[in-house]
Scaffold this motif. Structure first.
Motif, PDB file in Angstrom:
ATOM      1  N   ILE A 159       0.835  -1.200   0.000  1.00  0.00           N
ATOM      2  CA  ILE A 159       0.000   0.000   0.000  1.00  0.00           C
ATOM      3  C   ILE A 159       0.868   1.248   0.000  1.00  0.00           C
ATOM      4  CG2 ILE A 159      -1.630   1.345   1.397  1.00  0.00           C
ATOM      5  CD1 ILE A 159      -2.844  -1.416   2.233  1.00  0.00           C
ATOM      6  N   GLU A 160       1.933   1.247   0.778  1.00  0.00           N
ATOM      7  CA  GLU A 160       2.844   2.398   0.783  1.00  0.00           C
ATOM      8  C   GLU A 160       3.496   2.589  -0.574  1.00  0.00           C
ATOM      9  OE1 GLU A 160       5.466   3.201   4.057  1.00  0.00           O
ATOM     10  OE2 GLU A 160       4.256   1.899   5.352  1.00  0.00           O
ATOM     11  N   PHE A 161       3.892   1.496  -1.225  1.00  0.00           N
ATOM     12  CA  PHE A 161       4.486   1.595  -2.561  1.00  0.00           C
ATOM     13  C   PHE A 161       3.472   2.165  -3.548  1.00  0.00           C
ATOM     14  CE2 PHE A 161       7.234  -2.253  -1.337  1.00  0.00           C
ATOM     15  CZ  PHE A 161       8.232  -1.439  -0.836  1.00  0.00           C
ATOM     16  N   GLU A 162       2.229   1.715  -3.458  1.00  0.00           N
ATOM     17  CA  GLU A 162       1.191   2.232  -4.351  1.00  0.00           C
ATOM     18  C   GLU A 162       1.027   3.741  -4.177  1.00  0.00           C
ATOM     19  OE1 GLU A 162      -2.020  -1.293  -5.121  1.00  0.00           O
ATOM     20  OE2 GLU A 162      -2.085  -0.328  -3.150  1.00  0.00           O
ATOM     21  N   GLU A 163       0.994   4.193  -2.949  1.00  0.00           N
ATOM     22  CA  GLU A 163       0.832   5.620  -2.675  1.00  0.00           C
ATOM     23  C   GLU A 163       2.062   6.414  -3.097  1.00  0.00           C
ATOM     24  OE1 GLU A 163      -0.132   5.702   1.472  1.00  0.00           O
ATOM     25  OE2 GLU A 163      -2.180   4.973   1.137  1.00  0.00           O
ATOM     26  N   HIS A 164       3.233   5.902  -2.768  1.00  0.00           N
ATOM     27  CA  HIS A 164       4.472   6.628  -3.061  1.00  0.00           C
ATOM     28  C   HIS A 164       4.714   6.759  -4.571  1.00  0.00           C
ATOM     29  CE1 HIS A 164       8.533   8.134  -2.393  1.00  0.00           C
ATOM     30  NE2 HIS A 164       8.916   7.317  -3.354  1.00  0.00           N
ATOM     31  N   PHE A 165       4.489   5.682  -5.313  1.00  0.00           N
ATOM     32  CA  PHE A 165       4.772   5.679  -6.741  1.00  0.00           C
ATOM     33  C   PHE A 165       3.544   5.969  -7.598  1.00  0.00           C
ATOM     34  CE2 PHE A 165       8.185   3.006  -4.980  1.00  0.00           C
ATOM     35  CZ  PHE A 165       9.287   3.661  -5.498  1.00  0.00           C
ATOM     36  N   ASP A 166       2.384   6.221  -6.960  1.00  0.00           N
ATOM     37  CA  ASP A 166       1.134   6.492  -7.666  1.00  0.00           C
ATOM     38  C   ASP A 166       0.811   5.363  -8.657  1.00  0.00           C
ATOM     39  OD1 ASP A 166      -1.191   7.894  -8.174  1.00  0.00           O
ATOM     40  OD2 ASP A 166      -0.284   9.064  -9.795  1.00  0.00           O
ATOM     41  N   ILE A 167       0.857   4.146  -8.151  1.00  0.00           N
ATOM     42  CA  ILE A 167       0.530   2.963  -8.923  1.00  0.00           C
ATOM     43  C   ILE A 167      -0.537   2.184  -8.158  1.00  0.00           C
ATOM     44  CG2 ILE A 167       2.776   2.756 -10.058  1.00  0.00           C
ATOM     45  CD1 ILE A 167       3.578   0.707  -7.937  1.00  0.00           C
ATOM     46  N   SER A 168      -1.127   1.210  -8.822  1.00  0.00           N
ATOM     47  CA  SER A 168      -2.069   0.343  -8.107  1.00  0.00           C
ATOM     48  C   SER A 168      -1.948  -1.074  -8.644  1.00  0.00           C
ATOM     49  CB  SER A 168      -3.499   0.850  -8.235  1.00  0.00           C
ATOM     50  OG  SER A 168      -3.901   0.849  -9.575  1.00  0.00           O
ATOM     51  N   TYR A 169      -2.196  -2.010  -7.763  1.00  0.00           N
ATOM     52  CA  TYR A 169      -2.155  -3.423  -8.109  1.00  0.00           C
ATOM     53  C   TYR A 169      -3.567  -3.981  -8.065  1.00  0.00           C
ATOM     54  CZ  TYR A 169       2.879  -3.154  -7.554  1.00  0.00           C
ATOM     55  OH  TYR A 169       4.187  -2.806  -7.696  1.00  0.00           O
ATOM     56  N   GLU A 170      -3.897  -4.803  -9.034  1.00  0.00           N
ATOM     57  CA  GLU A 170      -5.173  -5.498  -9.053  1.00  0.00           C
ATOM     58  C   GLU A 170      -5.132  -6.608  -8.007  1.00  0.00           C
ATOM     59  OE1 GLU A 170      -7.700  -4.462 -10.932  1.00  0.00           O
ATOM     60  OE2 GLU A 170      -6.421  -2.902 -11.769  1.00  0.00           O
TER      61      GLU A 170
END
Length: 76
Positions: A35-46
């Protein structure tokens, strides 16, 4: 890398291919990191991408993030 080291309370360098589970990183901590990686890099995982095996090492995490980032660039 520093965030991962804090999560597993590592006091030394971690090899990129080291199993994070073997180093003590549990599933809840892994979800938190993702979740932190998604927020930091502005990405999302299915949901179907959220498999522990995809994020089991620093190397795999880096490859997943780079893949998401390059996908975003090619879509723009």
């Amino acid at each position: 890398m520093d965030k991962v080291k804090r999560e597993i309370r590592a006091e030394h360098d971690i090899e990129a291919s080291a199993s994070l589970a073997d180093l003590g990183l549990g599933s809840m901590a892994m979800v938190s990191l993702i979740i932190e990686f998604e927020e930091h890099f502005d990405i999302s995982y299915e949901d179907n991408e959220m498999l522990f095996e995809h994020f089991s090492t620093i190397q795999k995490i880096t490859e997943r993030i780079m893949g998401k980032l390059s996908s975003q660039i090619s879509q723009n």
